[in-house]
Motif scaffolding. Sequence first.
Motif, short mmCIF file in Angstrom:
data_model
loop_
_atom_site.label_atom_id
_atom_site.label_comp_id
_atom_site.label_asym_id
_atom_site.label_seq_id
_atom_site.Cartn_x
_atom_site.Cartn_y
_atom_site.Cartn_z
N TYR A 174 -24.25 16.19 -25.68
CA TYR A 174 -23.92 17.88 -25.57
C TYR A 174 -23.05 17.76 -26.81
O TYR A 174 -21.72 16.92 -26.64
CB TYR A 174 -23.19 17.87 -24.39
CG TYR A 174 -22.82 19.40 -24.09
CD1 TYR A 174 -24.28 20.24 -23.10
CD2 TYR A 174 -21.47 19.84 -24.49
CE1 TYR A 174 -23.18 21.55 -23.63
CE2 TYR A 174 -21.36 20.87 -25.00
CZ TYR A 174 -21.83 21.98 -24.11
OH TYR A 174 -21.24 23.39 -23.75
N ASN A 175 -23.79 18.54 -27.91
CA ASN A 175 -22.76 18.75 -28.84
C ASN A 175 -21.69 19.95 -28.59
O ASN A 175 -21.78 21.17 -28.26
CB ASN A 175 -23.62 19.30 -30.25
CG ASN A 175 -23.31 19.80 -31.65
OD1 ASN A 175 -22.34 18.59 -31.65
ND2 ASN A 175 -23.50 20.04 -32.21
N HIS A 176 -20.26 19.93 -28.62
CA HIS A 176 -19.16 20.29 -28.98
C HIS A 176 -19.05 21.65 -30.30
O HIS A 176 -18.73 22.41 -30.05
CB HIS A 176 -18.43 20.19 -28.41
CG HIS A 176 -18.18 18.73 -27.09
ND1 HIS A 176 -18.05 19.67 -25.98
CD2 HIS A 176 -18.01 18.03 -26.53
CE1 HIS A 176 -18.06 18.88 -24.89
NE2 HIS A 176 -18.09 17.58 -26.21
N MET A 177 -20.01 20.74 -30.98
CA MET A 177 -19.92 21.66 -32.32
C MET A 177 -20.82 22.92 -32.09
O MET A 177 -21.71 22.50 -32.11
CB MET A 177 -19.29 20.77 -33.84
CG MET A 177 -19.08 19.81 -33.50
SD MET A 177 -18.70 18.37 -34.54
CE MET A 177 -20.93 17.87 -34.96
N HIS A 178 -20.81 23.72 -33.81
CA HIS A 178 -21.93 25.14 -33.74
C HIS A 178 -22.45 24.10 -35.07
O HIS A 178 -22.86 25.43 -35.62
CB HIS A 178 -21.60 26.02 -33.72
CG HIS A 178 -21.11 26.31 -32.79
ND1 HIS A 178 -22.52 27.29 -31.93
CD2 HIS A 178 -19.81 26.85 -31.94
CE1 HIS A 178 -21.70 27.78 -31.03
NE2 HIS A 178 -20.63 27.83 -30.65
N LYS A 179 -22.59 22.74 -35.29
CA LYS A 179 -22.85 21.79 -36.69
C LYS A 179 -23.54 20.45 -36.54
O LYS A 179 -23.25 20.36 -35.28
CB LYS A 179 -21.67 21.61 -37.88
CG LYS A 179 -21.10 22.88 -38.10
CD LYS A 179 -21.76 23.98 -39.04
CE LYS A 179 -21.24 24.67 -40.08
NZ LYS A 179 -22.03 25.49 -40.82
N TRP A 180 -24.14 20.00 -37.18
CA TRP A 180 -25.60 19.68 -36.52
C TRP A 180 -24.96 18.20 -36.15
O TRP A 180 -23.89 17.39 -37.84
CB TRP A 180 -26.67 19.46 -37.79
CG TRP A 180 -27.05 17.81 -38.03
CD1 TRP A 180 -27.02 16.74 -39.17
CD2 TRP A 180 -27.95 17.61 -36.98
NE1 TRP A 180 -28.24 16.03 -38.79
CE2 TRP A 180 -28.57 17.08 -37.09
CE3 TRP A 180 -28.88 17.76 -35.40
CZ2 TRP A 180 -29.53 15.64 -35.76
CZ3 TRP A 180 -29.61 17.19 -35.12
CH2 TRP A 180 -29.59 16.18 -35.45
N TYR A 181 -24.48 17.50 -36.50
CA TYR A 181 -23.84 16.25 -35.39
C TYR A 181 -24.51 14.79 -35.96
O TYR A 181 -23.72 13.74 -35.84
CB TYR A 181 -24.30 16.11 -33.98
CG TYR A 181 -24.83 15.79 -32.98
CD1 TYR A 181 -25.89 14.56 -32.99
CD2 TYR A 181 -25.61 16.69 -32.71
CE1 TYR A 181 -27.24 14.85 -32.59
CE2 TYR A 181 -27.08 16.72 -31.54
CZ TYR A 181 -27.82 15.56 -31.96
OH TYR A 181 -29.11 15.51 -31.40
N GLY A 182 -25.76 14.92 -36.28
CA GLY A 182 -27.02 13.59 -35.86
C GLY A 182 -26.98 13.46 -37.68
O GLY A 182 -27.44 12.74 -37.98
N GLU A 183 -25.73 13.24 -38.51
CA GLU A 183 -25.91 12.61 -39.40
C GLU A 183 -26.08 11.63 -40.24
O GLU A 183 -26.68 11.12 -41.07
CB GLU A 183 -24.74 13.02 -41.07
CG GLU A 183 -25.34 12.88 -42.23
CD GLU A 183 -26.13 14.58 -42.52
OE1 GLU A 183 -27.01 13.94 -43.78
OE2 GLU A 183 -27.44 15.16 -42.29
N GLY A 184 -25.64 10.41 -39.09
CA GLY A 184 -25.16 9.45 -39.52
C GLY A 184 -26.69 8.44 -39.19
O GLY A 184 -26.96 8.77 -38.94
#
Length: 533
Positions: free
Chosen positions: A408-418
């Motif tokens: 569940y992403n709390h941001m309005h940006k991509w979370y999965g750059e790692g």
Amino acid sequence: MIKLKYLIVCLLGCLTCSINSFGQQVTLASLLQEQADFSAVARWPHPYYYEMQASSYDRKSVLPNQPGWFANDDRSQYIRTETVNGRRELVMMDADGPGAIVRFWLTTFKRNGNIRIYFDGSKEPTITVPAYDLMKSGLNLGSALLQAHSSYEPKEKGGSTLYLPMPYAKHCKITFEDNDPDNQPRYYQVNYRSYAAGVSVKTFNLQQLHQLNKLVNDVNAKLLHPDNFIAGKRISAQNNIAGGKQVTINLPKGSAAIRYLVIKLKTPNNDDYDQALRSTILQIKFDGEQTVWCPVGDFAGSGVGARPLQSWYRTIGQDSSLTSRWVMPYRSSAQISLLNMGDKPVSVSVQAVTDKWTWDVQTMYFHASWKNENNVVIKQNEENKPIEWDLNAIKGKGVFIGDALAVYNHMHKWYGEGDQKLWVDAEHFPAEFGTGTEDYYNTSWAPVVLYQTPFANAPRADNPDSFGYNTFTRTRNLDAVPFEKDFRYSLEMIGWENGSADFAATTYWYGFKNAKSSIAEKQSQPTQLPTTK
């Protein structure tokens, strides 16, 4: 690093290489047959192999806790540059045999150039792909063995994943001749098996592929349409479970294996269904030991909401039935329990199919481990000091076989750059060092749209900017990861901006008796789900 790991493989195999040398030869046909055999992953690999990966990870990443470990320029990184017949070839993979390529993922924008795959020291490539695009390989494969990514565009942008196994006896080298002059980003991951010395391997060639055309097509079809009728003893139960209560089903005694499991869950109020999938726990004990403890929705690979899923090991139907085809052997006894940890009643129906299993020294127990953590901190880059979030850490001997990652992403940006990092047997560097979260799950160019393939799926992505609920899942067979002492799977918490997300990870693995998961010993509990705003 590859040379050192290869030496380790040889040392690990020296005690058994005399047996392996007289075992079945590894061939294209044997690997295809293994690829379409549900039971294969339930036994320790024979012959033994070390699963490895060549990738375009940022070469500034050298040692943990040192500058560059979270560096994120994961493109156009190569082992070296060679000049061959006047052309410049960039070396992507260079590995001694015996071994086998089992997964080849890549992506870019413009694709001008040539990929060449060389086997056993030959000066001529066995395969030449006239673009940085596996869809143009000319191998004439079905969509289970060669897949375009969800972002793929025929002319430029997007990538593809190849699952056709390609064994080699002595050596494998993959190169790219880049004919785009403007520094196009080249991302790649090549997963391969490195067998111990003495293992007999028949090197892949295109003639074999042509001769085995029927087998290749049959395997492709089976991967796309796995069996839903499994012979054996059928055990069915249907129960209403009040909040805080549980039901237990005892399976037939004796040496056997669960080969098929279907769970259907209902709630009196449809608005309670998603929470019930998270609050209803599947617990399985084999021979008195608990090896599965997982919310039923996460176990099925969907994360939150039981969205449709079509994969090799698991299916979620339009009727929300949750189907597992994981083979789960036991020596003498097995119990399936469903625990309602919510405060509202649920109705559950279960159908299990068991069949005889010959227990031997290679047989392992099936595990599904679950970890949940809310408000995990995500950082934009290395300067902001990101963390590695462990999906699982295991002590003992076993094989890692996949995961499902519900976010569940709390941001309005991509979370999965790692990048993903898979650590095996106390190595000082990961056996797999990835190039980005979506890359690991067989797609490219975030944010992600929905897709379904036999070994990787995105069954949920609520918003184009990745806000809210998202689910990725990837399972393995030929690219399964054996470990003899320990295993750790971590993911860098890097996104497009600083923020946070809730993560729930299910890891699937097989292990011998006494193999233990750290997250199972410190078991997360299901929490109230957030509501999408």
